[in-house]
Design an enzyme around this catalytic site. Sequence first.
Site, PDB file in Angstrom:
ATOM      1  N   ASP A  32       0.817  -1.217   0.000  1.00 26.24           N
ATOM      2  CA  ASP A  32       0.000   0.000   0.000  1.00 26.24           C
ATOM      3  C   ASP A  32       0.852   1.270   0.000  1.00 26.24           C
ATOM      4  OD1 ASP A  32      -2.307  -1.695   0.335  1.00 26.24           O
ATOM      5  OD2 ASP A  32      -1.799  -1.834   2.455  1.00 26.24           O
ATOM      6  N   GLU A 198     -20.147   5.113 -16.035  1.00 25.83           N
ATOM      7  CA  GLU A 198     -19.543   6.239 -16.754  1.00 25.83           C
ATOM      8  C   GLU A 198     -18.420   6.860 -15.934  1.00 25.83           C
ATOM      9  OE1 GLU A 198     -23.464   5.374 -18.269  1.00 25.83           O
ATOM     10  OE2 GLU A 198     -22.805   5.885 -16.222  1.00 25.83           O
ATOM     11  N   GLU A 336      23.618   6.330   6.019  1.00 19.12           N
ATOM     12  CA  GLU A 336      22.999   5.336   6.900  1.00 19.12           C
ATOM     13  C   GLU A 336      23.087   3.954   6.265  1.00 19.12           C
ATOM     14  OE1 GLU A 336      21.947   6.013   9.999  1.00 19.12           O
ATOM     15  OE2 GLU A 336      22.688   8.038   9.595  1.00 19.12           O
ATOM     16  N   GLU A 338      21.168   1.628   6.504  1.00 21.85           N
ATOM     17  CA  GLU A 338      19.842   1.215   6.043  1.00 21.85           C
ATOM     18  C   GLU A 338      19.403   1.967   4.799  1.00 21.85           C
ATOM     19  OE1 GLU A 338      19.363   4.270   9.362  1.00 21.85           O
ATOM     20  OE2 GLU A 338      20.596   2.496   8.978  1.00 21.85           O
ATOM     21  N   ASP A 450      25.468   0.450  11.576  1.00 22.34           N
ATOM     22  CA  ASP A 450      24.683   1.676  11.692  1.00 22.34           C
ATOM     23  C   ASP A 450      24.908   2.649  10.536  1.00 22.34           C
ATOM     24  OD1 ASP A 450      23.009   3.624  12.724  1.00 22.34           O
ATOM     25  OD2 ASP A 450      24.595   4.537  13.917  1.00 22.34           O
TER      26      ASP A 450
END
Length: 456
Positions: A32, A198, A336, A338, A450
């Site tokens: 989503d 429509e 970072e 990540e 990290d």
Amino acid sequence: MKSIITVFIFALLFSLSGYSQNPIIQTYYTADPAPMVYNGTVYLYTSHDEDSTVNNFFTMYDWRCYSSTDMVNWTDHGAVASLKSFAWLDKTNGAWAPQCIERNGRFYLYVPIHGEGISVLVADSPTGPFSDPLGKRLIETDHIWQDIDPTVYIDDNGQAYLYWGNPKLWYVKLNEDMVSYDQSIGQNGVISVEMTTEAFGAHKGRDGKPGPSYTEGPWFYKRNNLYYMVYAAAGIPEYIAYSTSTSPEGPWTYKGFVMERAPKLAFTNHSGIIDYKGNSYFFYHNEALAGGGGFRRSTCLEQFEYNPDGTIPLIVPTQEGVTKSVQNLNPFKRVEAETIAWSEGVKTKSDETVGVYVSNIDNNDFIKIRSVDLGKGAKKFAASVATVKSGTIEIRIDEKEGDLLGTLSVNGTGGAQSWKTLSTKIKAAKGVHDVFLVFKGEEGDLFNFDWWQFKK
């Protein structure tokens, strides 16, 4: 420790995909997708399908956020809100499709909770922390189970609209505070959109009778004075279709499909569309990640161009996804860990000390970072790590087995949360390359990671 079967599945998937770009998040199952452009950055909010389902159904407890400035590398900001954000809520599952919007420096995250309608959370930063301003749900109706998939847009005149719904479409006109709405119109403020063929196309239902194609998952926005309503369509399995209007309140005119059913798409679909740095992007989800399925979905991304008349072309889902970054990544400032274009095996966690970090690192796992500008070359590589064990990080370019620039030895730092910055000399490489950080070591989890940085 990962099982041999899991490692084999990952290895097979990536060997077949050639380290493809879709899905764009590999550390978690995310669905989503709801992108938001703010202050030169794309923030992507997603729902989160858990690795293990309960009762073979959607198992979703929190909402996650990722960001990018290049559309190929995505930084994980962790779970920015969860069902626990609502003290009044006595429910442990059902954190469904969100959308966030900024107004006057504050960020409003609209979230549906399955069976509990639509609520709102507020923060002073796009990555939270988000808090509940109302102490109750935002939308109060007698069709609460159908109150899902909110989409929000602020028009040029300042009027904000919140649309939502399955299998019908409703909206409210939000007040300027974004946490209340005008209740003097419609049914206590809620306006029901007329569902005609429509307006939303024709589709034959399970009962064999024709009806509107609209199913759920609306995405509402404006572009070049034309309003777009993009939505999941044609029942199950879901396609993506869209309608347009010259007014934010309709009437709507059906325009056709945006994405048809294809292999590896989930039986649901949910889209988000943005323009960013002169390009147009279409977000959706599939089930192509290893272990994926209809209840374990993954966010994907395609770049596209509108037709000259503003219509949306039919978009084909691909493994390659976005093939070109809109800017190069600067490795000479802290990056970072990540921040990931593609990865194998790793997960992310967070704590109050360092925030989000890379975890679950096993031998031969890796992270790929795309379009890294090494300039005239670097002399050192530094990284912040924490571990009780030993391992290494191989710094390679262009391929997982590509040119080895150097190897960082990671020895015990005193604990899995005892962070130290380590560095190593590397050989110079010039220009723009994809960088692969390949992890090596003995069996089992090696270390936590990290951030990293090249130094001249």
